[in-house]
Design a protein around this motif. Structure first.
Motif, PDB file in Angstrom:
ATOM      1  N   ILE A 128       0.868  -1.175   0.000  1.00  0.00           N
ATOM      2  CA  ILE A 128       0.000   0.000   0.000  1.00  0.00           C
ATOM      3  C   ILE A 128       0.903   1.222   0.000  1.00  0.00           C
ATOM      4  CG2 ILE A 128      -1.748   1.323   1.253  1.00  0.00           C
ATOM      5  CD1 ILE A 128      -2.763  -1.300   2.432  1.00  0.00           C
ATOM      6  N   GLY A 129       0.754   2.073  -0.989  1.00  0.00           N
ATOM      7  CA  GLY A 129       1.626   3.241  -1.089  1.00  0.00           C
ATOM      8  C   GLY A 129       0.896   4.443  -1.633  1.00  0.00           C
ATOM      9  N   ILE A 130       1.589   5.553  -1.702  1.00  0.00           N
ATOM     10  CA  ILE A 130       1.044   6.785  -2.268  1.00  0.00           C
ATOM     11  C   ILE A 130       1.988   7.284  -3.352  1.00  0.00           C
ATOM     12  CG2 ILE A 130      -0.246   7.481  -0.217  1.00  0.00           C
ATOM     13  CD1 ILE A 130       2.017   9.283   0.581  1.00  0.00           C
TER      14      ILE A 130
ATOM     15  N   ASN B  37       5.144  -3.532   2.938  1.00  0.00           N
ATOM     16  CA  ASN B  37       5.151  -2.467   3.941  1.00  0.00           C
ATOM     17  C   ASN B  37       5.844  -2.872   5.234  1.00  0.00           C
ATOM     18  OD1 ASN B  37       2.160  -1.957   2.458  1.00  0.00           O
ATOM     19  ND2 ASN B  37       3.381  -0.123   2.806  1.00  0.00           N
TER      20      ASN B  37
ATOM     21  N   LEU C 275      -3.053  12.620   0.988  1.00  0.00           N
ATOM     22  CA  LEU C 275      -2.558  11.324   0.556  1.00  0.00           C
ATOM     23  C   LEU C 275      -2.199  10.436   1.751  1.00  0.00           C
ATOM     24  CD1 LEU C 275      -0.254  12.451  -2.401  1.00  0.00           C
ATOM     25  CD2 LEU C 275      -2.517  11.419  -2.555  1.00  0.00           C
ATOM     26  N   GLN C 276      -1.604  11.030   2.747  1.00  0.00           N
ATOM     27  CA  GLN C 276      -1.231  10.262   3.929  1.00  0.00           C
ATOM     28  C   GLN C 276      -2.466   9.761   4.672  1.00  0.00           C
ATOM     29  OE1 GLN C 276       1.257  13.165   5.897  1.00  0.00           O
ATOM     30  NE2 GLN C 276       3.149  12.225   5.112  1.00  0.00           N
TER      31      GLN C 276
ATOM     32  N   TRP D 194      -3.827   6.802   2.732  1.00  0.00           N
ATOM     33  CA  TRP D 194      -2.949   5.662   2.972  1.00  0.00           C
ATOM     34  C   TRP D 194      -3.250   5.042   4.326  1.00  0.00           C
ATOM     35  CZ3 TRP D 194       0.577   4.365   6.744  1.00  0.00           C
ATOM     36  CH2 TRP D 194       1.446   3.311   6.449  1.00  0.00           C
ATOM     37  N   LYS D 195      -3.443   5.860   5.340  1.00  0.00           N
ATOM     38  CA  LYS D 195      -3.726   5.363   6.691  1.00  0.00           C
ATOM     39  C   LYS D 195      -5.061   4.624   6.727  1.00  0.00           C
ATOM     40  CE  LYS D 195      -4.093   6.868  11.513  1.00  0.00           C
ATOM     41  NZ  LYS D 195      -4.012   8.025  12.445  1.00  0.00           N
TER      42      LYS D 195
ATOM     43  N   TRP E  81      -6.590   3.069   4.209  1.00  0.00           N
ATOM     44  CA  TRP E  81      -6.456   1.783   3.512  1.00  0.00           C
ATOM     45  C   TRP E  81      -5.660   0.782   4.341  1.00  0.00           C
ATOM     46  CZ3 TRP E  81      -5.527   2.695  -2.451  1.00  0.00           C
ATOM     47  CH2 TRP E  81      -6.705   3.232  -2.994  1.00  0.00           C
ATOM     48  N   MET E  82      -4.645   1.247   5.022  1.00  0.00           N
ATOM     49  CA  MET E  82      -3.847   0.359   5.855  1.00  0.00           C
ATOM     50  C   MET E  82      -4.682  -0.188   7.003  1.00  0.00           C
ATOM     51  SD  MET E  82      -0.933  -1.123   6.135  1.00  0.00           S
ATOM     52  CE  MET E  82       0.234  -0.164   5.170  1.00  0.00           C
TER      53      MET E  82
END
Length: 208
Positions: free
Chosen positions: A6-8, A66, A43-44, A47-48, A50-51
């Motif tokens: 999982i990334g941005i 990750n 974006l962060q 990402w959080k 989705w994580m």
């Protein structure tokens, strides 16, 4: 297939193509969200979210990419750019045109895709060479380059190449030992989708 990473990214298309090219066995599907005018904080946050979703369904296990210390998905940033192929070591000043002609034959038969350009892929010295390299990079294919301006290592290559290919201009792109064409033909093949169909086995022709 389980989620691997999982990334941005601000360049989703380029990032996906590179990952698919470099690590195809890990790339079975993709989930993404495009956020117009997104800030770093936006974006962060995504990402959080989705994580957290992934952790909830995986029993608290992170995606392999990750996990701390796993550099598979980021190591490409540290890879040096691919350098040009040199026809000779540049020491022997007695290299003649027939030798260079034969070396051209050996090169195009040794590699799947070879582009004879002016300059390097990182710093092309003409617009046509730049465009040909950009197209091949866009398709994420592995290709070699030979600098026709390097007189020390590729003696008189610009003239020899015209006889070798029976083609008057540079750049020239070869695939599996045969000339595909110069800039204009490569551009047309790319726009029609045929270039991808030729260079990427299993792909279908889609207009760019």
């Amino acid at each position: 297939m389980e989620i691997q990473y999982i990334g941005i990214s601000r360049k989703i298309s380029s990032s996906v193509k590179l990952h698919k090219y470099e690590m195809p066995r890990y790339c079975g599907f993709l989930r993404f969200a495009a956020i117009p005018r997104a800030t770093k904080a936006d974006l962060q946050l995504l990402w959080k979210q989705w994580m957290q979703e992934h952790l909830a369904v995986s029993g608290g296990l992170l995606p392999p990419g990750n996990v701390r210390g796993n550099s598979q998905w980021s190591r490409r940033k540290h890879l040096p750019p691919k350098i040009n192929i040199l026809l000779t070591n540049g020491v022997n000043s007695q290299v003649n045109d027939s030798t260079v002609f034969q070396l051209c034959r050996e090169i195009v038969e040794s590699y799947n895709i070879v582009a004879f350009i002016k300059g390097t892929r990182k710093e092309p010295e003409c617009g046509f060479s730049y465009r040909v390299c950009a197209i091949l990079e866009e398709l994420s294919v592995d290709f070699e380059t030979v600098d026709t301006l390097d007189e020390r290592h590729n003696h008189n290559l610009r003239n020899v190449l015209k006889d070798f290919s029976d083609w008057p201009t540079i750049p020239q792109v070869y695939y599996r030992g045969s000339l595909l064409g110069g800039h204009d033909i490569i551009e047309d093949l790319y726009k029609s989708g045929q270039l991808k169909h030729i260079l990427v086995p299993g792909s279908t022709a889609e207009a760019a």
